[in-house]
Write a protein that holds these residues in place. Structure first.
Motif, PDB file in Angstrom:
ATOM      1  N   TYR A   1       0.865  -1.175   0.000  1.00 45.17           N
ATOM      2  CA  TYR A   1       0.000   0.000   0.000  1.00 45.17           C
ATOM      3  C   TYR A   1       0.906   1.231   0.000  1.00 45.17           C
ATOM      4  CZ  TYR A   1       1.077   0.113   5.007  1.00 45.17           C
ATOM      5  OH  TYR A   1       1.731   0.158   6.209  1.00 45.17           O
ATOM      6  N   TYR A   2       0.324   2.381  -0.316  1.00 42.66           N
ATOM      7  CA  TYR A   2       1.121   3.604  -0.441  1.00 42.66           C
ATOM      8  C   TYR A   2       1.185   4.292   0.917  1.00 42.66           C
ATOM      9  CZ  TYR A   2       3.150   7.472  -3.146  1.00 42.66           C
ATOM     10  OH  TYR A   2       3.993   8.421  -3.678  1.00 42.66           O
ATOM     11  N   SER A   3       2.260   4.059   1.642  1.00 42.73           N
ATOM     12  CA  SER A   3       2.421   4.644   2.977  1.00 42.73           C
ATOM     13  C   SER A   3       2.887   6.094   2.866  1.00 42.73           C
ATOM     14  CB  SER A   3       3.436   3.844   3.792  1.00 42.73           C
ATOM     15  OG  SER A   3       4.743   4.048   3.294  1.00 42.73           O
ATOM     16  N   PHE A   4       2.672   6.829   3.942  1.00 37.39           N
ATOM     17  CA  PHE A   4       3.096   8.227   3.971  1.00 37.39           C
ATOM     18  C   PHE A   4       4.622   8.331   3.884  1.00 37.39           C
ATOM     19  CE2 PHE A   4       3.331  12.418   6.445  1.00 37.39           C
ATOM     20  CZ  PHE A   4       3.026  13.172   5.335  1.00 37.39           C
ATOM     21  N   ASN A   5       5.332   7.416   4.526  1.00 33.61           N
ATOM     22  CA  ASN A   5       6.792   7.424   4.441  1.00 33.61           C
ATOM     23  C   ASN A   5       7.260   7.277   2.998  1.00 33.61           C
ATOM     24  OD1 ASN A   5       7.530   7.879   7.095  1.00 33.61           O
ATOM     25  ND2 ASN A   5       7.568   5.711   7.635  1.00 33.61           N
ATOM     26  N   ASN A   6       6.632   6.368   2.268  1.00 32.02           N
ATOM     27  CA  ASN A   6       7.009   6.188   0.865  1.00 32.02           C
ATOM     28  C   ASN A   6       6.643   7.407   0.031  1.00 32.02           C
ATOM     29  OD1 ASN A   6       8.108   3.633   1.238  1.00 32.02           O
ATOM     30  ND2 ASN A   6       6.182   2.572   0.825  1.00 32.02           N
ATOM     31  N   TYR A   7       5.499   7.994   0.334  1.00 35.21           N
ATOM     32  CA  TYR A   7       5.097   9.205  -0.375  1.00 35.21           C
ATOM     33  C   TYR A   7       6.123  10.319  -0.162  1.00 35.21           C
ATOM     34  CZ  TYR A   7       2.533  13.564  -1.207  1.00 35.21           C
ATOM     35  OH  TYR A   7       2.170  14.821  -1.645  1.00 35.21           O
TER      36      TYR A   7
ATOM     37  N   ILE B   1      -8.745   0.442   0.022  1.00 34.88           N
ATOM     38  CA  ILE B   1      -8.228   1.788  -0.252  1.00 34.88           C
ATOM     39  C   ILE B   1      -7.465   1.773  -1.572  1.00 34.88           C
ATOM     40  CG2 ILE B   1      -6.620   3.587   0.521  1.00 34.88           C
ATOM     41  CD1 ILE B   1      -7.292   2.756   3.404  1.00 34.88           C
ATOM     42  N   PRO B   2      -7.819   2.640  -2.518  1.00 33.85           N
ATOM     43  CA  PRO B   2      -7.111   2.671  -3.807  1.00 33.85           C
ATOM     44  C   PRO B   2      -5.616   2.912  -3.629  1.00 33.85           C
ATOM     45  CG  PRO B   2      -9.121   3.988  -3.894  1.00 33.85           C
ATOM     46  CD  PRO B   2      -8.919   3.617  -2.457  1.00 33.85           C
ATOM     47  N   LYS B   3      -4.839   2.370  -4.538  1.00 36.44           N
ATOM     48  CA  LYS B   3      -3.378   2.452  -4.427  1.00 36.44           C
ATOM     49  C   LYS B   3      -2.856   3.888  -4.491  1.00 36.44           C
ATOM     50  CE  LYS B   3      -1.957  -1.943  -4.270  1.00 36.44           C
ATOM     51  NZ  LYS B   3      -3.136  -2.746  -4.517  1.00 36.44           N
ATOM     52  N   ASN B   4      -3.634   4.789  -5.085  1.00 36.44           N
ATOM     53  CA  ASN B   4      -3.172   6.181  -5.200  1.00 36.44           C
ATOM     54  C   ASN B   4      -3.487   7.009  -3.958  1.00 36.44           C
ATOM     55  OD1 ASN B   4      -5.998   5.977  -6.022  1.00 36.44           O
ATOM     56  ND2 ASN B   4      -5.846   8.154  -6.519  1.00 36.44           N
ATOM     57  N   VAL B   5      -4.251   6.457  -3.021  1.00 37.34           N
ATOM     58  CA  VAL B   5      -4.561   7.171  -1.780  1.00 37.34           C
ATOM     59  C   VAL B   5      -3.485   6.853  -0.753  1.00 37.34           C
ATOM     60  CG1 VAL B   5      -6.203   7.435   0.111  1.00 37.34           C
ATOM     61  CG2 VAL B   5      -7.038   7.164  -2.235  1.00 37.34           C
ATOM     62  N   VAL B   6      -2.843   7.881  -0.244  1.00 40.24           N
ATOM     63  CA  VAL B   6      -1.747   7.711   0.701  1.00 40.24           C
ATOM     64  C   VAL B   6      -2.308   7.362   2.078  1.00 40.24           C
ATOM     65  CG1 VAL B   6       0.246   8.796   1.795  1.00 40.24           C
ATOM     66  CG2 VAL B   6      -0.349   9.365  -0.573  1.00 40.24           C
ATOM     67  N   ILE B   7      -1.807   6.282   2.675  1.00 43.05           N
ATOM     68  CA  ILE B   7      -2.215   5.908   4.024  1.00 43.05           C
ATOM     69  C   ILE B   7      -1.226   6.534   5.009  1.00 43.05           C
ATOM     70  CG2 ILE B   7      -2.642   4.013   5.631  1.00 43.05           C
ATOM     71  CD1 ILE B   7      -3.450   2.282   3.283  1.00 43.05           C
ATOM     72  N   HIS B   8      -1.661   7.580   5.676  1.00 40.81           N
ATOM     73  CA  HIS B   8      -0.787   8.327   6.577  1.00 40.81           C
ATOM     74  C   HIS B   8      -0.606   7.635   7.917  1.00 40.81           C
ATOM     75  CE1 HIS B   8      -0.649  12.473   4.561  1.00 40.81           C
ATOM     76  NE2 HIS B   8      -1.309  11.685   3.727  1.00 40.81           N
ATOM     77  N   ARG B   9      -1.593   6.830   8.311  1.00 41.96           N
ATOM     78  CA  ARG B   9      -1.526   6.217   9.643  1.00 41.96           C
ATOM     79  C   ARG B   9      -2.383   4.961   9.667  1.00 41.96           C
ATOM     80  NH1 ARG B   9      -3.328  10.074  14.351  1.00 41.96           N
ATOM     81  NH2 ARG B   9      -1.237  10.929  14.085  1.00 41.96           N
ATOM     82  N   LEU B  10      -1.867   3.924  10.350  1.00 46.66           N
ATOM     83  CA  LEU B  10      -2.612   2.683  10.533  1.00 46.66           C
ATOM     84  C   LEU B  10      -3.108   2.525  11.964  1.00 46.66           C
ATOM     85  CD1 LEU B  10      -0.340   0.240   8.501  1.00 46.66           C
ATOM     86  CD2 LEU B  10      -2.603   1.073   7.844  1.00 46.66           C
ATOM     87  N   THR B  11      -2.610   3.328  12.850  1.00 47.86           N
ATOM     88  CA  THR B  11      -3.059   3.336  14.242  1.00 47.86           C
ATOM     89  C   THR B  11      -2.718   4.706  14.813  1.00 47.86           C
ATOM     90  OG1 THR B  11      -2.949   2.191  16.372  1.00 47.86           O
ATOM     91  CG2 THR B  11      -0.895   2.299  15.103  1.00 47.86           C
ATOM     92  N   GLY B  12      -2.587   4.819  16.117  1.00 45.88           N
ATOM     93  CA  GLY B  12      -2.245   6.107  16.701  1.00 45.88           C
ATOM     94  C   GLY B  12      -1.855   5.938  18.147  1.00 45.88           C
ATOM     95  N   ASP B  13      -1.355   7.001  18.736  1.00 47.61           N
ATOM     96  CA  ASP B  13      -0.914   6.970  20.125  1.00 47.61           C
ATOM     97  C   ASP B  13      -1.885   7.726  21.013  1.00 47.61           C
ATOM     98  OD1 ASP B  13       1.645   5.660  19.675  1.00 47.61           O
ATOM     99  OD2 ASP B  13       2.236   7.509  18.666  1.00 47.61           O
ATOM    100  N   GLY B  14      -2.128   7.174  22.196  1.00 50.63           N
ATOM    101  CA  GLY B  14      -2.795   7.920  23.249  1.00 50.63           C
ATOM    102  C   GLY B  14      -1.773   8.144  24.349  1.00 50.63           C
ATOM    103  N   ALA B  15      -1.780   9.317  24.939  1.00 51.49           N
ATOM    104  CA  ALA B  15      -0.810   9.592  26.006  1.00 51.49           C
ATOM    105  C   ALA B  15      -0.941   8.523  27.099  1.00 51.49           C
ATOM    106  CB  ALA B  15      -1.059  10.978  26.585  1.00 51.49           C
ATOM    107  N   LYS B  16       0.152   7.815  27.380  1.00 53.06           N
ATOM    108  CA  LYS B  16       0.089   6.677  28.307  1.00 53.06           C
ATOM    109  C   LYS B  16      -0.399   7.081  29.696  1.00 53.06           C
ATOM    110  CE  LYS B  16       3.585   3.912  25.936  1.00 53.06           C
ATOM    111  NZ  LYS B  16       4.905   3.227  26.016  1.00 53.06           N
ATOM    112  N   ARG B  17      -0.084   8.295  30.110  1.00 56.90           N
ATOM    113  CA  ARG B  17      -0.502   8.734  31.444  1.00 56.90           C
ATOM    114  C   ARG B  17      -2.024   8.864  31.540  1.00 56.90           C
ATOM    115  NH1 ARG B  17       1.340  13.140  28.669  1.00 56.90           N
ATOM    116  NH2 ARG B  17      -0.112  14.908  28.481  1.00 56.90           N
ATOM    117  N   ASP B  18      -2.687   9.021  30.397  1.00 57.78           N
ATOM    118  CA  ASP B  18      -4.139   9.218  30.385  1.00 57.78           C
ATOM    119  C   ASP B  18      -4.905   8.027  29.813  1.00 57.78           C
ATOM    120  OD1 ASP B  18      -3.916  11.804  31.426  1.00 57.78           O
ATOM    121  OD2 ASP B  18      -3.640  12.685  29.435  1.00 57.78           O
ATOM    122  N   LEU B  19      -4.196   7.033  29.316  1.00 56.15           N
ATOM    123  CA  LEU B  19      -4.845   5.929  28.614  1.00 56.15           C
ATOM    124  C   LEU B  19      -5.581   5.000  29.573  1.00 56.15           C
ATOM    125  CD1 LEU B  19      -5.251   4.500  25.864  1.00 56.15           C
ATOM    126  CD2 LEU B  19      -3.171   3.184  26.370  1.00 56.15           C
TER     127      LEU B  19
END
Length: 294
Positions: free
Chosen positions: A3-9, A251-269
């Motif tokens: 897939y087209y990752s943001f890093n590759n983009y 997701i079409p190959k031309n759509v850039v996938i910027h993120r597959l997950t995300g972070d929550g602040a551990k102190r508040d998770l």
């Protein structure tokens, strides 16, 4: 499956790895200042989704310098994206926006600017400003849609209809701006089919990029109250990885996938606690994606 990752983009565009520096420009949000509400979206932390951003007491230039120092051992290219992350970053008079964004653009190590905002905070004057700044350095406009389903949108207190998103995307694309759409995976009451419909919809709306964000339950949010009251459950790691794999598949190959997950602040998770181990999460997601056909 590839897939087209943001890093590759970024490597395709800039020829090297580029690192994001999260900026807090001191803005607020119509869902917090009383225009639409005072409590924000139901999932939003007190930091306005900018828990990893620099201090708003510093100038934009100083925040960039501080961010560079924190990651300088990780990056050798010396190229960065200024990510205006906290709260709603087009919710201010255009002269204020221009001052903040231009300060970032003028920094010699900044190669692009990413602006997180709401589709209902993009008036003609703002889009004209972004179009003009985009001629100096690339501008990414990140829209917090989260879901296409109106029942869920009401529950999370999003504060605008799907038609507002549609009009914003059309206007931004007409102005030549790069559009990135945020979707939250695991919102209460949504099935896998609901999530996939959201993904299909935003891709059909011609978003240039997409961010898939795991729902985090954070301390101090109204979402946390509902979770602790047993009103919903969060996804397991296996459930999340399988949903992400199905999202990537459509997701079409031309759509850039910027993120597959995300972070929550551990102190508040509060939940899901497995999300705190990001390396394990990404390994499980990549394993699920790897078996998909090309």
């Amino acid at each position: 499956m590839k897939y087209y990752s943001f890093n590759n983009y970024l490597k395709d565009v800039f020829g090297c790895k580029v690192y994001k520096i999260a900026i807090n420009a001191g803005f607020t949000c119509p869902n917090r200042d009383g225009t639409l509400g005072t409590s924000g979206c139901i999932f939003c932390s007190k930091g306005g989704s900018g828990d990893f951003a620099e201090s708003p007491e510093k100038s934009v230039f100083r925040q960039i310098e501080s961010g560079k120092r924190r990651v300088e051992k990780k990056i050798k290219s010396g190229k960065y994206i200024a990510y205006f992350q906290a709260y709603t970053n087009t919710y201010a008079p255009t002269e204020v926006l221009e001052e903040k964004f231009t300060e970032a653009i003028n920094h010699p190590d900044i190669v692009a600017v990413s602006i997180a905002t709401r589709p209902d905070c993009l008036g003609e004057d703002v889009i004209e400003l972004l179009e003009r700044l985009n001629r100096k350095k690339p501008i990414f406009v990140e829209l917090g849609l989260q879901t296409i389903h109106e029942k869920t949108a009401e529950y999370i207190r999003r504060g605008y209809s799907l038609s507002v998103y549609n009009e914003a995307v059309k206007a931004l694309k007409k102005a030549g701006l790069n559009v990135v759409t945020h979707l939250i995976i695991g919102l209460p009451g949504e099935t896998k089919e609901d999530i996939l419909k959201s993904v299909e919809y935003v891709c059909g709306a011609k978003t240039d990029g997409i961010k898939l964000q795991l729902l985090h339950v954070l301390k101090g949010t109204d979402l946390a109250e509902d979770y602790l009251a047993g009103k919903f459950k969060t996804l397991t790691l296996d459930e999340y990885a399988d949903i992400i794999a199905d999202c990537v598949r459509i997701i079409p190959k031309n759509v850039v996938i910027h993120r597959l997950t995300g972070d929550g602040a551990k102190r508040d998770l509060i939940a899901p606690l497995w999300s705190a181990d990001k390396k394990t999460v990404l390994n499980r997601i990549n394993k699920a994606i790897a078996v998909l056909p090309d």
